[in-house]
Design a protein around this motif. Structure first.
Motif, short mmCIF file in Angstrom:
data_model
loop_
_atom_site.label_atom_id
_atom_site.label_comp_id
_atom_site.label_asym_id
_atom_site.label_seq_id
_atom_site.Cartn_x
_atom_site.Cartn_y
_atom_site.Cartn_z
N THR A 3 14.61 -1.07 22.42
CA THR A 3 13.85 -2.00 23.26
C THR A 3 14.80 -2.92 24.00
OG1 THR A 3 11.91 -1.98 21.83
CG2 THR A 3 12.14 -3.86 23.30
N LEU A 4 14.58 -3.08 25.29
CA LEU A 4 15.31 -4.05 26.11
C LEU A 4 14.36 -5.20 26.41
CD1 LEU A 4 17.79 -4.81 27.93
CD2 LEU A 4 16.58 -3.63 29.79
N THR A 5 14.77 -6.42 26.07
CA THR A 5 13.95 -7.59 26.36
C THR A 5 14.71 -8.50 27.33
OG1 THR A 5 12.94 -7.48 24.17
CG2 THR A 5 12.67 -9.53 25.39
N LEU A 6 14.10 -8.75 28.47
CA LEU A 6 14.71 -9.57 29.51
C LEU A 6 13.93 -10.86 29.69
CD1 LEU A 6 15.24 -6.78 32.22
CD2 LEU A 6 16.87 -7.55 30.48
N ALA A 7 14.63 -11.96 29.93
CA ALA A 7 13.99 -13.21 30.31
C ALA A 7 14.03 -13.33 31.82
CB ALA A 7 14.70 -14.39 29.66
N PRO A 25 18.04 4.21 29.21
CA PRO A 25 18.21 4.50 27.79
C PRO A 25 17.21 3.84 26.85
CG PRO A 25 19.81 2.88 28.50
CD PRO A 25 19.10 3.34 29.73
N TYR A 26 16.36 2.96 27.38
CA TYR A 26 15.45 2.23 26.51
C TYR A 26 14.08 2.90 26.44
CZ TYR A 26 19.09 -1.26 26.86
OH TYR A 26 20.30 -1.90 26.82
N ASP A 27 13.50 2.90 25.23
CA ASP A 27 12.17 3.47 25.05
C ASP A 27 11.08 2.50 25.51
OD1 ASP A 27 12.81 6.05 23.50
OD2 ASP A 27 13.92 4.51 22.41
N THR A 28 11.33 1.23 25.33
CA THR A 28 10.40 0.21 25.79
C THR A 28 11.18 -0.92 26.45
OG1 THR A 28 10.44 -0.92 23.65
CG2 THR A 28 8.70 0.70 23.99
N VAL A 29 10.52 -1.60 27.35
CA VAL A 29 11.11 -2.75 28.04
C VAL A 29 10.10 -3.88 28.01
CG1 VAL A 29 11.97 -3.66 30.23
CG2 VAL A 29 12.53 -1.32 29.55
N ARG A 30 10.58 -5.05 27.67
CA ARG A 30 9.73 -6.24 27.71
C ARG A 30 10.40 -7.29 28.59
NH1 ARG A 30 7.94 -7.06 21.35
NH2 ARG A 30 6.21 -5.57 21.36
N MET A 31 9.57 -8.01 29.34
CA MET A 31 10.07 -9.09 30.17
C MET A 31 9.23 -10.32 29.91
SD MET A 31 10.76 -6.99 33.72
CE MET A 31 11.37 -5.29 33.64
N ARG A 32 9.92 -11.45 29.72
CA ARG A 32 9.24 -12.70 29.37
C ARG A 32 9.62 -13.78 30.36
NH1 ARG A 32 11.05 -14.02 23.43
NH2 ARG A 32 9.79 -15.86 23.90
N LEU A 33 8.64 -14.52 30.85
CA LEU A 33 8.91 -15.63 31.76
C LEU A 33 9.43 -16.82 30.97
CD1 LEU A 33 8.81 -16.86 34.59
CD2 LEU A 33 6.47 -17.58 34.10
N MET A 34 10.62 -17.29 31.35
CA MET A 34 11.21 -18.51 30.77
C MET A 34 11.83 -19.28 31.92
SD MET A 34 13.11 -17.19 27.28
CE MET A 34 12.20 -16.39 25.95
N ASP A 35 11.11 -20.26 32.43
CA ASP A 35 11.60 -20.95 33.62
C ASP A 35 12.63 -22.03 33.29
OD1 ASP A 35 9.86 -22.75 32.49
OD2 ASP A 35 8.43 -22.74 34.15
N ASP A 36 12.84 -22.32 32.00
CA ASP A 36 13.82 -23.33 31.59
C ASP A 36 15.09 -22.64 31.10
OD1 ASP A 36 14.42 -26.24 30.79
OD2 ASP A 36 14.79 -25.13 28.93
N VAL A 37 16.22 -22.99 31.68
CA VAL A 37 17.47 -22.30 31.34
C VAL A 37 17.89 -22.58 29.90
CG1 VAL A 37 19.00 -24.14 32.18
CG2 VAL A 37 19.79 -21.76 32.14
N ALA A 81 23.52 -13.67 31.54
CA ALA A 81 24.17 -13.61 30.23
C ALA A 81 23.52 -12.52 29.40
CB ALA A 81 24.06 -14.95 29.52
N THR A 82 24.31 -11.84 28.56
CA THR A 82 23.81 -10.74 27.74
C THR A 82 24.26 -10.90 26.29
OG1 THR A 82 25.74 -9.35 28.19
CG2 THR A 82 23.89 -9.15 29.71
N THR A 83 23.47 -10.34 25.39
CA THR A 83 23.84 -10.34 23.98
C THR A 83 24.72 -9.13 23.68
OG1 THR A 83 21.81 -9.14 23.43
CG2 THR A 83 21.75 -11.54 23.26
N ASP A 84 25.29 -9.13 22.50
CA ASP A 84 26.16 -8.04 22.07
C ASP A 84 25.39 -6.72 22.11
OD1 ASP A 84 28.41 -6.77 21.04
OD2 ASP A 84 27.75 -7.04 18.97
N GLY A 85 26.01 -5.69 22.67
CA GLY A 85 25.38 -4.38 22.75
C GLY A 85 24.58 -4.15 24.01
N THR A 86 24.48 -5.16 24.86
CA THR A 86 23.75 -5.03 26.13
C THR A 86 24.70 -5.30 27.29
OG1 THR A 86 21.73 -5.85 25.07
CG2 THR A 86 21.76 -5.80 27.47
N THR A 87 24.69 -4.43 28.27
CA THR A 87 25.50 -4.63 29.46
C THR A 87 24.64 -4.34 30.69
OG1 THR A 87 26.30 -2.34 29.53
CG2 THR A 87 27.62 -3.94 28.29
#
Length: 499
Positions: free
Chosen positions: A32-36, A215-227, A477-483
């Motif tokens: 799963t890829l989760t993006l803000a 490569p991801y089976d699922t993708v989630r995107m979440r609105l976060m307007d505050d950095v 910015a990305t977490t470990d394992g994500t590029t």
């Protein structure tokens, strides 16, 4: 210029986009890829799609585009496996891959592609303007030609954007088009696990022609307007990637997060009222030149953007064909020389200038007020609600405004800002000399094209249509394992680059 780079840095304690935990994620072991997102999508209706920011990522999940951009912002095959732009830059012929289908089972063929392009062209959305005057002809089942009435070197690029998004013909104009997309892209919208205006979920399209490219089976995107919320979500592993600001880059690095950076946006003032219809003084090039000379660009780069980028007086990229190195010092910081120009133009006492006070760009407003005040320009601030910012600016409510726009390729930059019909030529200014220079650039190729676009650039800088401050670095910015791979001129990585 900060080099365009993707930097992966390990972060201790952050979970990667590895094993999922149910809730529509695709089962044990699914990735799963989760993006803000800092900007929400407005609609899935193909006629209303927006790009150029994180708001474009949700529709990239469900809609394939005829072509796509590589890391250098060059158009390459995608749903269309082959394409050719005519020598005179007036027609683009594309051949689709065989066997593709939309998620409703209907075929992705030339007729469907024609329907999608024409729907966007006639839909009245932001993307429609760039398709005006264009026709689409079906050559055979898998081949179509898009033709422009005038030379348009940007045609391949347009087919990588919302103008080239493919939607099932039956869904075009449907009552639920804004909320129930039917595309042929790598993912299918998962309404059951989505929340309106907050979370968008997608599951893999098992029939997609290029499944290995995602490569991801699922993708989630979440609105976060505050950095700050986005940084906290990155640290805790709640999201795998998110846009951050120049002021938080050091904090992200200290936390061990990876950085995906691109010098993507030129930032500064748009001097829109070049005909002086609202503020007569702005019709005089000397006034606009004086406005350029009151800004200390190196100081602004450090103060506003933490040194993330490079100073510029041009709207074209320093690494692009239109850039003219000799123009780098055309407007040095010199308040006394600016005052002399104002006096020469007959405005020694200055004038009043309506200006939008936009919360999103509040960091720039004090500099504008103070520095223009140095030459007698009295900035009168008008508050603009967040939801009205773009409509007010594009609706030509203000003669001067600050904004940051993508700088990609010379054809794109011309189309974006310099033609009479360009969205960001908000006053629809038209100058016969500039129009002739643009027409020559439209028809030129190779080295001749570079020279032609440089001539356009020289004219625009000399006539001070803008007061650019810097080409600013955009950062995710990305977490470990994500590029992700940065794309030249894009402030947001494209979905197809995430790994």
């Amino acid at each position: 210029m900060a080099a365009t780079a993707a930097v992966a840095v390990a972060v201790a304690g952050c979970t990667s986009a590895g094993t999922s935990s149910g809730g529509g994620d695709g089962g044990e072991g699914a990735r799963t890829l989760t993006l803000a997102l800092d900007t929400p999508p407005t609609s899935f209706d193909p006629a209303a799609l927006v790009g150029g920011s994180a708001a474009g990522l949700p529709w990239q999940a469900v809609y394939d585009t005829l072509l796509k951009l590589d890391a250098d912002s060059e158009a390459v095959p995608n749903a269309a496996e082959d394409f050719e732009l005519s020598e005179d830059n007036t027609s683009l012929t594309m051949t689709l891959r065989e066997g593709m289908t939309f998620t409703d089972g209907s075929p992705v063929d030339a007729e469907a592609a024609k329907a999608s392009i024409e729907y966007v062209r006639d839909g009245g959305g932001a993307a429609a303007a760039r398709l005006q005057g264009m026709t689409v002809e079906v050559v055979d089942d898998l081949t179509l030609t898009v033709t422009s009435a005038t030379p348009q070197p940007l045609l391949p690029f347009l087919m990588t954007q919302s103008q080239g998004a493919l939607a099932a013909p039956a869904s075009l104009g449907a009552p639920d088009a804004a909320t129930a997309p039917v595309g042929s892209g790598p993912y299918v919208y998962d309404a059951a696990n989505s929340t309106s205006g907050d979370t968008w979920a997608f599951t893999r399209n098992e029939d997609y022609w290029n499944a290995d490219g995602y490569p991801y089976d699922t993708v989630r995107m979440r609105l976060m307007d505050d950095v700050t919320a986005r940084l906290n979500a990155l640290r805790s592993g709640q999201v795998n990637a998110a846009p951050i600001t120049a002021t938080t880059v050091a904090e992200a690095e200290a936390a061990g997060l990876g950085l995906v950076q691109s010098d993507a946006l030129w930032a500064g003032l748009h001097i829109a009222d070049r005909d002086g219809s609202t503020v007569p003084a702005l019709a005089d090039p000397r006034v606009r030149q004086a406005m350029n000379m009151v800004f200390d660009r190196p100081a602004i780069l450090q103060a506003l953007y933490q040194g993330q980028g490079e100073v510029t007086e041009q709207i074209f990229r320093p690494d692009g064909d239109a850039f003219v190195p000799e123009l780098a010092d055309r407007y040095p910081f010199d308040v006394e020389a600016a005052r002399a120009l104002m006096a020469e133009a007959g405005y020694a006492d200055g004038f009043d200038l309506p200006y939008p006070d936009i919360a999103r760009f509040g960091f720039a407003t004090p500099i504008v007020v103070q520095q223009l005040g140095e030459i007698g320009i009295r900035v009168n601030l008008a508050s603009v609600p967040p939801q009205q910012v773009v409509p007010a600016i594009l609706g030509n409510e203000f003669p001067v405004f600050y904004f940051a726009l993508p700088a990609i390729t010379p054809p794109f930059d011309v189309e974006q800002s310099l033609r009479p019909q360009s969205n960001w030529n908000t006053d629809r200014t038209e100058d016969p000399e500039l129009s002739a220079l643009i027409a020559a650039a439209d028809q030129a190729t190779g080295d001749d094209a570079a020279e032609a676009y440089q001539a356009v650039n020289e004219w625009v800088v000399e006539n001070a249509w803008f007061a650019p401050w810097a080409l600013v670095t955009s950062t995710w910015a990305t977490t470990d394992g994500t590029t992700a791979e940065p794309v030249v001129g894009s402030s947001t990585p494209y979905l197809h680059t995430f790994r």
